[in-house]
Enzyme design. Sequence first.
Site, PDB file in Angstrom:
ATOM      1  N   HIS A 142      43.602  39.344  36.258  1.00 21.71           N
ATOM      2  CA  HIS A 142      44.170  38.794  37.928  1.00 21.71           C
ATOM      3  C   HIS A 142      42.245  38.519  38.307  1.00 21.71           C
ATOM      4  CE1 HIS A 142      45.516  39.163  42.105  1.00 21.71           C
ATOM      5  NE2 HIS A 142      46.172  38.584  41.191  1.00 21.71           N
ATOM      6  N   PHE A 167      42.190  39.933  46.093  1.00 22.42           N
ATOM      7  CA  PHE A 167      42.347  39.079  44.724  1.00 22.42           C
ATOM      8  C   PHE A 167      41.396  39.629  43.369  1.00 22.42           C
ATOM      9  CE2 PHE A 167      43.886  35.171  47.310  1.00 22.42           C
ATOM     10  CZ  PHE A 167      44.733  35.776  47.053  1.00 22.42           C
ATOM     11  N   HIS A 176      54.149  37.842  50.109  1.00 19.85           N
ATOM     12  CA  HIS A 176      53.169  38.508  49.563  1.00 19.85           C
ATOM     13  C   HIS A 176      51.575  38.622  49.872  1.00 19.85           C
ATOM     14  CE1 HIS A 176      49.912  36.834  46.620  1.00 19.85           C
ATOM     15  NE2 HIS A 176      50.655  37.769  45.907  1.00 19.85           N
ATOM     16  N   HIS A 202      45.813  30.844  42.303  1.00 22.64           N
ATOM     17  CA  HIS A 202      46.631  30.314  44.069  1.00 22.64           C
ATOM     18  C   HIS A 202      46.662  29.578  44.517  1.00 22.64           C
ATOM     19  CE1 HIS A 202      47.276  35.802  44.008  1.00 22.64           C
ATOM     20  NE2 HIS A 202      46.388  35.356  43.479  1.00 22.64           N
ATOM     21  N   HIS A 204      54.590  41.886  42.143  1.00 17.56           N
ATOM     22  CA  HIS A 204      54.787  40.691  41.291  1.00 17.56           C
ATOM     23  C   HIS A 204      56.597  40.628  40.554  1.00 17.56           C
ATOM     24  CE1 HIS A 204      51.739  37.981  42.572  1.00 17.56           C
ATOM     25  NE2 HIS A 204      51.032  39.525  43.013  1.00 17.56           N
ATOM     26  N   HIS A 216      50.594  42.441  50.748  1.00 22.65           N
ATOM     27  CA  HIS A 216      49.027  42.626  49.764  1.00 22.65           C
ATOM     28  C   HIS A 216      48.232  43.243  50.825  1.00 22.65           C
ATOM     29  CE1 HIS A 216      48.644  41.495  45.542  1.00 22.65           C
ATOM     30  NE2 HIS A 216      49.650  40.720  45.740  1.00 22.65           N
ATOM     31  N   HIS A 236      52.073  33.774  38.005  1.00 20.68           N
ATOM     32  CA  HIS A 236      52.379  35.410  37.596  1.00 20.68           C
ATOM     33  C   HIS A 236      53.637  35.895  36.613  1.00 20.68           C
ATOM     34  CE1 HIS A 236      50.191  35.128  41.280  1.00 20.68           C
ATOM     35  NE2 HIS A 236      49.497  36.439  40.808  1.00 20.68           N
TER      36      HIS A 236
END
Length: 593
Positions: free
Chosen positions: A174, A346, A325, A194, A359, A329, A203
């Site tokens: 990732h 990230f 999303h 992204h 996810h 996070h 993903h």
Amino acid sequence: MKGNRLLHAVLFTFIIVGLFGSLQVIKDSNNEEHTHMREQKNQQVSIISTSFLWFKNIASSLAFADWQFNKVPVSKNPEKPQKFGISPNLSSCHSSFANPVLVSMPVYCCPPNIESDEQIIDFEFPDPSEQLRIRKRAHMRDSDYIAKYASALSIMKSLPYDDPRSFARQADVHCIYCTGSYNKKHSNEFLNVHRSWFFFPWHRMYIYFHERILASLIDDDTFSLSFWNWDTPAGMVMPDMYFQEPFLDTERSDKHIHRPRVVNLDYNLVEINRTSEEQISHNLAVMYHQVVSGAKKMELFMGCIYKSGINGSCDGAGTVEQAPHDSLHGWVGKESNRYLEHMGVFYAAARDPIFFAHHANLDRIWNVWEELRNNEPEIVDPDWLDSYFFFHNEKSQLVRIKVRDVLNMTKLRYGYEKVDNLWLNARPKPSMDPTMARHALNTKHNGYLTAQSNDFRPNGRTLDSTITAKVQRPKNQRKAENEEEILVVYGIDTKEDVYIKFDVFVNAVDAITIGPESREFAGTYVNLPRGVTRVLNDGDVETKSKSTLKLGISELLDDLQANEEDSIWVTLVPRGGTGVHTSVEGIRIEYMA
């Protein structure tokens, strides 16, 4: 000429022998080392690996008069340039640094060895006779399942870092793809999956291989991941299993996780004192807007159209990627960490096991959105379908997999437990009578604000305070009933790599005190930080593109009785004090077929 080639080959052989000797010294080091020691070792490996590639290309160029390093294919017919789907250059991985101002801590997510040197196989679908893996709600899992998952994850965490199935390597996948560690193939630009139409399919690939690796570690072909059902009231608290080893992560929010609370799917760094019932209602309204009313067109839900070529890059996340999303996070990440590590940034997000349950639910919601569209293909562009990425499978083989390979979950032999999506019926209502609101707005903004332009160029406007502008509706551009009216906030410039959020409202008299539970809410912009500064390779180009936020507002305008108006009032509201790091160039309206 043959003599020169022989001499170059002999010199190259000596170089290779020396490099492999250095690699063996590093390989024989203790695998059970501290994380920062592993990162230092990986940097040493990277230097040697990069040197290996450099010498290999020198030898190739000398022997065959054909310099291949970073060569971009050029079309023989300039009128018909060659086209390439998006894919990573596996030999281009960048080292990077976190928190460069204070610590300059190295964050090296690249694999120990250059993956382009591995044998690559093309993806093959599982046997159609294979039992369908059904992913179920994490908060409803029984003790037998939790024990099985715990066993698989414990084994994964015990594997050495040079094993691509290890949890540390899985987390770094990732980091590589989501911070721009790789260049795009045939380009010196960074690749990022992204904030574009690759968000959902990439993903899906990632957790697909992760799930199958876990299953293989416990020799259970039926094992499936779980999904964190945060969009349903019963699942809006982090599931109990993630409070015990090996699912526990110490780098989580002290305010939200260690004292379990209902999640805030619209988190903006500010703690809002809502009751659990109020927060649930708020969350359902967020989901309705982000999946239903604000995402009626492909680009609105999936993200901007990201292609190869000089003008192919884009930065425009879809509705669900922005929230819930990004916002969730940030909600899980630890407040005392600069970048809200782990989940809030990230480069580190996948170090928390809850990442995969988060996810999995996003993957499920993609499927729900497709069902709302009668499963019509959302994208038929071959530049999307034929773009490909690389993952290691349960046999540690490096697999090339295309976007078109992951569009049918049944062919991938997995599915999701059916749940009631209560948010489908959570259509918000206006916060006040629309007629009274228009009158109040025209009175409030009569004067200099009425005349101000909604185009803030050339310098843009910093969102250090609320901005309200009158935006004209170009009705003459609307050509068909099924066209969606789109509110576009363009030229969004994030001046710092930090968590940033601002909300957008239409015809709101008091936008400060309302949110998604009110029909005036048009959407939100969220920037989840990368958390790293990448080290450029020779010849690399780093260009900072500005973002575009596109919001579908046709249903909203119907509910606000504004469809016959020549203009609307648009308000941008910075949240959590993050507006000082953000500027915008303007606001306009478009139509999307």
